[in-house]
Design a protein around this motif. Sequence first.
Motif, PDB file in Angstrom:
ATOM      1  N   UNK A  86       0.840  -1.205   0.000  1.00 27.12           N
ATOM      2  CA  UNK A  86       0.000   0.000   0.000  1.00 27.12           C
ATOM      3  C   UNK A  86       0.872   1.251   0.000  1.00 27.12           C
ATOM      4  N   UNK A  87       1.941   1.249   0.805  1.00 25.67           N
ATOM      5  CA  UNK A  87       2.844   2.402   0.887  1.00 25.67           C
ATOM      6  C   UNK A  87       3.491   2.685  -0.464  1.00 25.67           C
ATOM      7  N   UNK A  88       3.951   1.648  -1.139  1.00 23.11           N
ATOM      8  CA  UNK A  88       4.555   1.818  -2.462  1.00 23.11           C
ATOM      9  C   UNK A  88       3.535   2.413  -3.431  1.00 23.11           C
ATOM     10  N   UNK A  89       2.339   1.854  -3.424  1.00 19.50           N
ATOM     11  CA  UNK A  89       1.283   2.306  -4.339  1.00 19.50           C
ATOM     12  C   UNK A  89       0.925   3.771  -4.104  1.00 19.50           C
ATOM     13  N   UNK A  90       0.750   4.131  -2.835  1.00 19.78           N
ATOM     14  CA  UNK A  90       0.335   5.499  -2.497  1.00 19.78           C
ATOM     15  C   UNK A  90       1.440   6.498  -2.833  1.00 19.78           C
ATOM     16  N   UNK A  91       2.671   6.205  -2.443  1.00 20.68           N
ATOM     17  CA  UNK A  91       3.739   7.167  -2.707  1.00 20.68           C
ATOM     18  C   UNK A  91       4.008   7.304  -4.203  1.00 20.68           C
ATOM     19  N   UNK A  92       3.973   6.220  -4.935  1.00 19.81           N
ATOM     20  CA  UNK A  92       4.180   6.296  -6.380  1.00 19.81           C
ATOM     21  C   UNK A  92       3.113   7.179  -7.026  1.00 19.81           C
ATOM     22  N   UNK A  93       1.862   7.019  -6.584  1.00 19.92           N
ATOM     23  CA  UNK A  93       0.777   7.833  -7.127  1.00 19.92           C
ATOM     24  C   UNK A  93       0.944   9.296  -6.720  1.00 19.92           C
ATOM     25  N   UNK A  94       1.296   9.534  -5.458  1.00 25.61           N
ATOM     26  CA  UNK A  94       1.511  10.908  -4.995  1.00 25.61           C
ATOM     27  C   UNK A  94       2.590  11.608  -5.809  1.00 25.61           C
ATOM     28  N   UNK A  95       3.673  10.902  -6.088  1.00 22.51           N
ATOM     29  CA  UNK A  95       4.772  11.523  -6.833  1.00 22.51           C
ATOM     30  C   UNK A  95       4.363  11.848  -8.271  1.00 22.51           C
ATOM     31  N   UNK A  96       3.514  11.036  -8.854  1.00 18.84           N
ATOM     32  CA  UNK A  96       2.987  11.359 -10.188  1.00 18.84           C
ATOM     33  C   UNK A  96       2.134  12.623 -10.111  1.00 18.84           C
ATOM     34  N   UNK A 137      11.617   3.350  -1.273  1.00 19.02           N
ATOM     35  CA  UNK A 137      12.077   4.564  -1.945  1.00 19.02           C
ATOM     36  C   UNK A 137      12.797   4.248  -3.251  1.00 19.02           C
ATOM     37  N   UNK A 138      13.567   3.189  -3.255  1.00 22.70           N
ATOM     38  CA  UNK A 138      14.277   2.829  -4.487  1.00 22.70           C
ATOM     39  C   UNK A 138      13.330   2.319  -5.570  1.00 22.70           C
ATOM     40  N   UNK A 139      12.143   1.897  -5.179  1.00 17.49           N
ATOM     41  CA  UNK A 139      11.124   1.499  -6.160  1.00 17.49           C
ATOM     42  C   UNK A 139      10.425   2.722  -6.749  1.00 17.49           C
ATOM     43  N   UNK A 140      10.059   3.667  -5.885  1.00 21.62           N
ATOM     44  CA  UNK A 140       9.188   4.764  -6.337  1.00 21.62           C
ATOM     45  C   UNK A 140       9.929   5.963  -6.914  1.00 21.62           C
ATOM     46  N   UNK A 141      11.174   6.200  -6.504  1.00 19.66           N
ATOM     47  CA  UNK A 141      11.901   7.370  -6.997  1.00 19.66           C
ATOM     48  C   UNK A 141      12.325   7.151  -8.441  1.00 19.66           C
TER      49      UNK A 141
END
Length: 277
Positions: free
Chosen positions: A84-94, A127-131
Motif C-alpha cells: 500500500x505504501x509503495x502504491x500510495x507514494x508512487x501515485x503521490x509523486x505522479x 524509496x528505491x522502487x518509487x523514486x
Amino acid sequence: MLNIGCHLSASKGYKAMGKEALNIGANTFQFFTRNPRGSKAKEIDPKDVDALLEIIKENKFAKILAHAPYTLNACSADESTREFAVEIMADDLKRMEYLPNNLYNFHPGSHVKQGVEVGIQLITNMLNIVIKPEQTTTILLETMSGKGTEVGRSFEELKQILDGITLSDKMGICLDTCHVYDAGYDIVNDLDGVLDEFDKIIGLDKLYAIHLNDSKNPFSSHKDRHEKIGEGSIGKDAMVRIINHPKLRHLPFFLETPNELPGYEQEIKMLREAFNE
C-alpha cells in the motif's frame, strides 16, 4: 524574507489554498496529498492547479510542501501495508508533477518490533522502487520523536536511510522542532550544537524544510504532541532564534500547531515581526 506558512486543507482545491495562504500572510503552505487517515485522493483539475501556480508565481511563494497520509508505513511487518505504501507514494509523486519542483514529506514509519535495521531496509526498498530519475519533486524524511517503534528518531537513523537510496539527490530532510526536542535534541539551550551534529551526520545541504511546532511535553519525552508557538516547553524565544538562525533562516517554515486559520494568522504575524530582515 521569512518564508512561512501553515497546514491548509486541500478539500476546497488548489487555488483556494493559495488564496487562503495569502489571506493569512503566508508565502508558502503545506497540504495533505489525500485523506490523511485513509487512501482516497481527489481527482486533479489541471485548471485549478494552474490557478495555484499563477498565485505562487505572482506572489513569489517559497516551495510548498505536500504531506503523505499517516497511513503510509513503508516498514510495516504486514506485506500488504508495505505494498500500500509503495502504491500510495508512487501515485503521490505522479500527482506532484502537476506542481513541479516542490517538496513531498513523509513519516519514515514504525518497524513494529521487527528492529530498526529491518525497518530502515524496508524504507529504502520502497524509496528505491518509487523514486524516478525524471521526477522534479524532492522527497523529505521527517525527523521523529521516538515514540513506540518509530524509525527516524535520530539523525543517524535518517542518515542510514539516505545512504541506501540510489537516487539520493531526490531526497532530503524535514526537521520538526517538536519531534527533535521530544527525541532529545536540545534546540532550546544548544541550537548551534544540534545543527552542528546534524551537519556532521547528515549535512545541512540535505535540510529542505522545517515544521515549526512547540511541544506540549518536556524535553526528551519521546512523545508527539504539538503546541501553539510560545505555549509549550520549547517557547517563543527558542522559536525566534530558530527562524533567525543564519543556517536556517532561508528555509521554508511550516506551522502544524493546534490552530484554525485565525490562530495561524496570528502566529505568522508574530513570527514575521520577530524576524530580522
